[in-house]
Design a protein around this motif. Structure first.
Motif, PDB file in Angstrom:
ATOM      1  N   LEU A  92       0.838  -1.202   0.000  1.00 57.03           N
ATOM      2  CA  LEU A  92       0.000   0.000   0.000  1.00 57.03           C
ATOM      3  C   LEU A  92       0.871   1.249   0.000  1.00 57.03           C
ATOM      4  CD1 LEU A  92      -2.949   1.001   0.169  1.00 57.03           C
ATOM      5  CD2 LEU A  92      -2.669   1.148   2.625  1.00 57.03           C
ATOM      6  N   LYS A 195      -4.902 -11.331  -4.432  1.00 54.58           N
ATOM      7  CA  LYS A 195      -5.366 -10.735  -3.187  1.00 54.58           C
ATOM      8  C   LYS A 195      -4.783  -9.338  -2.983  1.00 54.58           C
ATOM      9  CE  LYS A 195      -4.471 -14.122  -0.322  1.00 54.58           C
ATOM     10  NZ  LYS A 195      -4.548 -14.597   1.059  1.00 54.58           N
ATOM     11  N   TYR A 209     -13.235  -4.269  -6.332  1.00 48.60           N
ATOM     12  CA  TYR A 209     -13.390  -3.695  -4.996  1.00 48.60           C
ATOM     13  C   TYR A 209     -13.992  -2.293  -5.069  1.00 48.60           C
ATOM     14  CZ  TYR A 209     -12.172  -2.180  -0.289  1.00 48.60           C
ATOM     15  OH  TYR A 209     -12.223  -1.711   0.991  1.00 48.60           O
ATOM     16  N   TYR A 223     -23.357  -4.401   4.523  1.00 49.88           N
ATOM     17  CA  TYR A 223     -22.721  -5.712   4.564  1.00 49.88           C
ATOM     18  C   TYR A 223     -22.907  -6.545   3.306  1.00 49.88           C
ATOM     19  CZ  TYR A 223     -22.018  -4.638   9.406  1.00 49.88           C
ATOM     20  OH  TYR A 223     -21.614  -4.041  10.547  1.00 49.88           O
ATOM     21  N   MET A 226     -20.268  -6.367   0.598  1.00 46.16           N
ATOM     22  CA  MET A 226     -18.991  -6.913   1.049  1.00 46.16           C
ATOM     23  C   MET A 226     -19.016  -8.440   1.050  1.00 46.16           C
ATOM     24  SD  MET A 226     -16.894  -4.565   1.480  1.00 46.16           S
ATOM     25  CE  MET A 226     -15.525  -5.004   2.497  1.00 46.16           C
ATOM     26  N   TYR A 233     -14.237 -13.201  -4.640  1.00 46.91           N
ATOM     27  CA  TYR A 233     -12.805 -13.479  -4.498  1.00 46.91           C
ATOM     28  C   TYR A 233     -12.560 -14.943  -4.156  1.00 46.91           C
ATOM     29  CZ  TYR A 233     -11.060  -8.766  -4.996  1.00 46.91           C
ATOM     30  OH  TYR A 233     -10.712  -7.558  -5.501  1.00 46.91           O
ATOM     31  N   LEU A 234     -13.445 -15.504  -3.332  1.00 51.44           N
ATOM     32  CA  LEU A 234     -13.334 -16.925  -2.975  1.00 51.44           C
ATOM     33  C   LEU A 234     -13.396 -17.783  -4.237  1.00 51.44           C
ATOM     34  CD1 LEU A 234     -13.145 -18.039  -0.086  1.00 51.44           C
ATOM     35  CD2 LEU A 234     -15.568 -18.521  -0.181  1.00 51.44           C
ATOM     36  N   THR A 237     -10.194 -17.254  -6.415  1.00 54.05           N
ATOM     37  CA  THR A 237      -9.073 -17.998  -5.851  1.00 54.05           C
ATOM     38  C   THR A 237      -9.206 -19.482  -6.162  1.00 54.05           C
ATOM     39  OG1 THR A 237      -9.044 -16.417  -4.048  1.00 54.05           O
ATOM     40  CG2 THR A 237      -7.766 -18.412  -3.751  1.00 54.05           C
TER      41      THR A 237
ATOM     42  N   ILE B  65     -10.435 -17.651   5.081  1.00 54.08           N
ATOM     43  CA  ILE B  65      -9.606 -16.481   5.417  1.00 54.08           C
ATOM     44  C   ILE B  65      -8.446 -16.369   4.440  1.00 54.08           C
ATOM     45  CG2 ILE B  65      -8.026 -15.530   7.141  1.00 54.08           C
ATOM     46  CD1 ILE B  65     -10.738 -15.162   8.148  1.00 54.08           C
ATOM     47  N   ARG B  66      -7.857 -17.517   4.064  1.00 60.65           N
ATOM     48  CA  ARG B  66      -6.676 -17.433   3.216  1.00 60.65           C
ATOM     49  C   ARG B  66      -7.015 -17.166   1.757  1.00 60.65           C
ATOM     50  NH1 ARG B  66      -2.883 -22.152   3.957  1.00 60.65           N
ATOM     51  NH2 ARG B  66      -4.803 -23.322   3.623  1.00 60.65           N
ATOM     52  N   ALA B  67      -8.310 -17.313   1.381  1.00 60.29           N
ATOM     53  CA  ALA B  67      -8.674 -17.119  -0.023  1.00 60.29           C
ATOM     54  C   ALA B  67      -9.192 -15.714  -0.298  1.00 60.29           C
ATOM     55  CB  ALA B  67      -9.717 -18.151  -0.435  1.00 60.29           C
ATOM     56  N   ILE B  68      -9.492 -14.944   0.736  1.00 60.89           N
ATOM     57  CA  ILE B  68     -10.069 -13.615   0.542  1.00 60.89           C
ATOM     58  C   ILE B  68      -8.981 -12.566   0.788  1.00 60.89           C
ATOM     59  CG2 ILE B  68     -11.807 -12.003   1.408  1.00 60.89           C
ATOM     60  CD1 ILE B  68     -13.501 -14.408   2.123  1.00 60.89           C
ATOM     61  N   PRO B  69      -8.925 -11.527  -0.035  1.00 63.72           N
ATOM     62  CA  PRO B  69      -7.889 -10.504   0.150  1.00 63.72           C
ATOM     63  C   PRO B  69      -7.913  -9.907   1.559  1.00 63.72           C
ATOM     64  CG  PRO B  69      -9.034 -10.158  -1.911  1.00 63.72           C
ATOM     65  CD  PRO B  69      -9.755 -11.255  -1.209  1.00 63.72           C
ATOM     66  N   GLU B  70      -6.722  -9.638   2.095  1.00 68.52           N
ATOM     67  CA  GLU B  70      -6.626  -9.070   3.439  1.00 68.52           C
ATOM     68  C   GLU B  70      -7.392  -7.755   3.536  1.00 68.52           C
ATOM     69  OE1 GLU B  70      -4.216 -10.583   1.981  1.00 68.52           O
ATOM     70  OE2 GLU B  70      -3.352 -11.998   3.406  1.00 68.52           O
ATOM     71  N   LEU B  71      -7.321  -6.959   2.465  1.00 64.02           N
ATOM     72  CA  LEU B  71      -8.000  -5.660   2.488  1.00 64.02           C
ATOM     73  C   LEU B  71      -9.499  -5.839   2.718  1.00 64.02           C
ATOM     74  CD1 LEU B  71      -7.738  -2.586   2.014  1.00 64.02           C
ATOM     75  CD2 LEU B  71      -8.325  -3.010  -0.348  1.00 64.02           C
ATOM     76  N   VAL B  72     -10.103  -6.793   1.993  1.00 61.58           N
ATOM     77  CA  VAL B  72     -11.537  -7.046   2.120  1.00 61.58           C
ATOM     78  C   VAL B  72     -11.856  -7.532   3.531  1.00 61.58           C
ATOM     79  CG1 VAL B  72     -13.444  -8.411   1.249  1.00 61.58           C
ATOM     80  CG2 VAL B  72     -11.714  -7.576  -0.323  1.00 61.58           C
ATOM     81  N   VAL B  75     -11.595  -4.592   6.052  1.00 69.34           N
ATOM     82  CA  VAL B  75     -12.746  -3.683   5.999  1.00 69.34           C
ATOM     83  C   VAL B  75     -13.981  -4.364   6.581  1.00 69.34           C
ATOM     84  CG1 VAL B  75     -14.268  -2.427   4.461  1.00 69.34           C
ATOM     85  CG2 VAL B  75     -11.829  -2.405   4.049  1.00 69.34           C
ATOM     86  N   LEU B  76     -14.205  -5.610   6.168  1.00 70.87           N
ATOM     87  CA  LEU B  76     -15.399  -6.341   6.618  1.00 70.87           C
ATOM     88  C   LEU B  76     -15.371  -6.552   8.127  1.00 70.87           C
ATOM     89  CD1 LEU B  76     -17.872  -7.659   5.292  1.00 70.87           C
ATOM     90  CD2 LEU B  76     -16.653  -9.803   5.280  1.00 70.87           C
ATOM     91  N   TYR B  79     -15.559  -3.175  10.454  1.00 70.26           N
ATOM     92  CA  TYR B  79     -16.884  -2.604  10.665  1.00 70.26           C
ATOM     93  C   TYR B  79     -17.834  -3.630  11.268  1.00 70.26           C
ATOM     94  CZ  TYR B  79     -15.187   1.277   7.904  1.00 70.26           C
ATOM     95  OH  TYR B  79     -14.464   2.336   7.462  1.00 70.26           O
ATOM     96  N   ALA B  80     -17.855  -4.831  10.679  1.00 65.26           N
ATOM     97  CA  ALA B  80     -18.811  -5.836  11.124  1.00 65.26           C
ATOM     98  C   ALA B  80     -18.517  -6.225  12.569  1.00 65.26           C
ATOM     99  CB  ALA B  80     -18.759  -7.059  10.220  1.00 65.26           C
ATOM    100  N   LEU B 176      -2.704  -1.837   5.932  1.00 64.62           N
ATOM    101  CA  LEU B 176      -4.042  -1.883   5.340  1.00 64.62           C
ATOM    102  C   LEU B 176      -5.072  -1.209   6.228  1.00 64.62           C
ATOM    103  CD1 LEU B 176      -3.987  -5.514   3.968  1.00 64.62           C
ATOM    104  CD2 LEU B 176      -3.659  -3.399   2.727  1.00 64.62           C
ATOM    105  N   VAL B 179      -6.791   2.081   5.324  1.00 63.71           N
ATOM    106  CA  VAL B 179      -7.989   2.180   4.489  1.00 63.71           C
ATOM    107  C   VAL B 179      -9.249   2.367   5.339  1.00 63.71           C
ATOM    108  CG1 VAL B 179      -9.354   0.965   2.754  1.00 63.71           C
ATOM    109  CG2 VAL B 179      -6.886   0.871   2.667  1.00 63.71           C
TER     110      VAL B 179
END
Lengths: 256, 236
Positions: A92, A195, A209, A223, A226, A233-234, A237, B65-72, B75-76, B79-80, B176, B179
């Motif tokens: 970043l 990712k 995104y 939500y 998101m 993304y899942l 991947t 967890i390992r398949a989704i970008p860290e940024l997403v 953020v998720l 807030y959540a 991150l 953001v």
């Protein structure tokens, strides 16, 4: 398959199905048809960025790795420094350094403003692609260094004994063997690169995104977009992993 | 203003803000890393010795967890997570609280790191010679004693490469949080750059700070490795 479907799995699957049904029926999804085209173009942009940054990155990574193994000392040191810089700082930060830092220097230089590249340099995507390419090159340079160094020296000596020139040896023996060794790692790194792509949304590139962020701002729904994003993304991947496994299996290996 | 004046530690220089940001980044990285380690130890044992249901749930956790970008994820979860805690508080009749960004940041990084730690530690435990664990059981050690005296010390050499890698990732993942508006080093840098227009100077300085953290970490990792690998045959 029969081993996989045990009683507890069936129960877990039913619970998961219930959860999904709850999400689909209880949450708001009415915005989805309105943004169908935006989402598709977002996925497309994400995949295009992934594809080109990986291709450009690996093209840079091969010399980066090779020079570290065989290059003259100053060149090897320069390549090592590049890899250390890239791997030692957050992506970043690199992205913002290139977009805000370098990008803010350009308008002050007259000949750049008059050059043919200027219309592109005023947009955000070249900076995003540059940052992601350099990042991929930095990490993969290190991987390729290990791969080049790991090719047994006997094979290279055999190539020399056949009278191959250094270039032919590289093209026919060293590079293919190194790529073969690095392939499983590279497959994992491409997933990592996927990712990393959403970071370009922070410099106004409209990837998947950014599309989701736009939906969240326009509809005030927090939500649901998101969750959809995570799901997409899942899937991406998963597709990448399966594709790479297919290609890996196509390359014959000697099994011990 | 010259570069040195801009980077001065006290205002109007921005150096102090950057260092404060660095301290924030490191706090979150430490907190998140150790929370991740705890989750990882639990997760690894659950995957190896837990029942079939627990194993499937943990598999889902690490895969997702390992398949989704860290940024997403950040953020998720940022807030959540805060929203969920507040809704639970309201449900139980107390007033909603404003969740500290630092705590939320540590939780988020911890949950993400936990998935990777689980896999690293699982592999490390599997690499222990099973005879050693059996010998411990044969001596009548309880599960806790076995964990403390045999499993954790014996797996450590196998886990160190993966865990040190995770630490380096944790320090960089904190960026991150910029953001979601958490003022750590990267966001502080951007604020300083935005106020002075000296983007290049500030981002380069921040890059240098991150690099110093990485290089110092590498020195520390080398020292830990030397201690953990003592008495082991040299490999490679």
């Amino acid at each position: 398959m029969k081993n996989w479907l045990k009683l507890h799995r069936i129960i877990l699957l039913i619970i998961a199905a219930g959860l999904v049904t709850a999400i689909v029926t209880l949450m708001r999804w009415d915005w989805l048809p309105n943004y169908y085209g935006d989402l598709l173009s977002g996925v497309w942009i994400t995949l295009v960025i992934l594809f080109f940054t990986c291709i450009l990155g690996i093209t840079l990574a091969i010399p980066l790795g090779l020079f570290q193994v065989t290059g003259p000392k100053p060149l090897a040191a320069a390549c090592k420094l590049f890899c250390t810089l890239i791997r030692g700082t957050p992506l970043l930060l690199q992205l913002w350094l290139i977009y805000y830092g370098v990008g803010s220097l350009f308008p002050q230089i007259p000949w750049i403003r008059e050059s043919l590249l200027w219309p592109y340099l005023r947009e955000a995507w070249p900076y995003g692609v540059l940052a992601l390419t350099m990042s991929f090159a930095g990490y993969e340079g290190e991987v390729m260094r290990g791969a080049f160094a790991g090719v047994p020296s006997g094979e290279l000596e055999a190539a020399r004994a056949y009278g191959m020139s250094r270039w032919t040896t590289l093209r026919r023996i060293w590079l293919p063997r190194a790529l073969h060794r690095a392939l499983p790692t590279l497959a994992g790194e491409v997933v990592l690169q996927l990712k990393s792509t959403p970071l370009v949304a922070t410099i106004t590139v409209v990837d998947l995104y950014a599309v989701i962020s736009k939906i969240r701002q326009e509809t005030y729904i927090v939500y649901e977009p998101m969750l959809l994003l995570a799901l997409i993304y899942l899937c991406l991947t998963g597709i990448l992993v399966v594709t790479f496994r297919y290609f890996e299996n196509m390359i014959p290996t000697r099994e011990a | 203003m010259s570069a040195l004046e801009l980077l001065a530690l006290s205002p109007p220089g921005w150096g102090g803000l950057l260092l404060k940001g660095l301290a924030m980044s490191m706090t979150v990285a430490f907190g998140g890393y150790f929370l991740g380690l705890l989750i990882g130890i639990g997760g690894a044992f659950g995957k190896l010795y837990g029942g079939p249901v627990l194993r499937d749930i943990l598999d889902t956790y690490t895969t997702v967890i390992r398949a989704i970008p860290e940024l997403v994820l950040i953020v998720l979860l940022f807030y959540a997570g805060s929203d969920l805690v507040n809704r639970l508080l309201v449900l139980f009749g107390s007033r909603p609280v404003d969740i500290n960004g630092l705590v939320a940041g540590i939780m988020v990084i911890g949950v993400v790191q936990g998935a990777y730690s689980t896999e690293v530690l699982r592999g490390a435990i599997k690499a222990i010679n099973p005879g050693q664990i059996e010998a411990g059981r044969a001596y009548g050690m309880s599960a806790g004693l076995l964990l403390r005296r045999i499993t954790l010390p014996a797996m450590l050499p196998h886990a160190i490469p993966g865990l040190s890698n995770l630490w380096l990732i944790a320090t960089k993942d904190t960026a991150l949080l910029a953001v979601v508006g958490f003022t750590e080093l990267t966001l502080a840098t951007r604020q300083a750059g935005g106020a002075t227009k000296a983007y290049f100077l500030f981002f380069s300085t921040a890059g240098l700070l991150y690099l110093i953290v990485t290089l110092l970490s590498n020195v520390g990792i080398k020292m830990i490795e030397r201690r953990a690998y003592r008495g082991m045959p040299e490999v490679g």
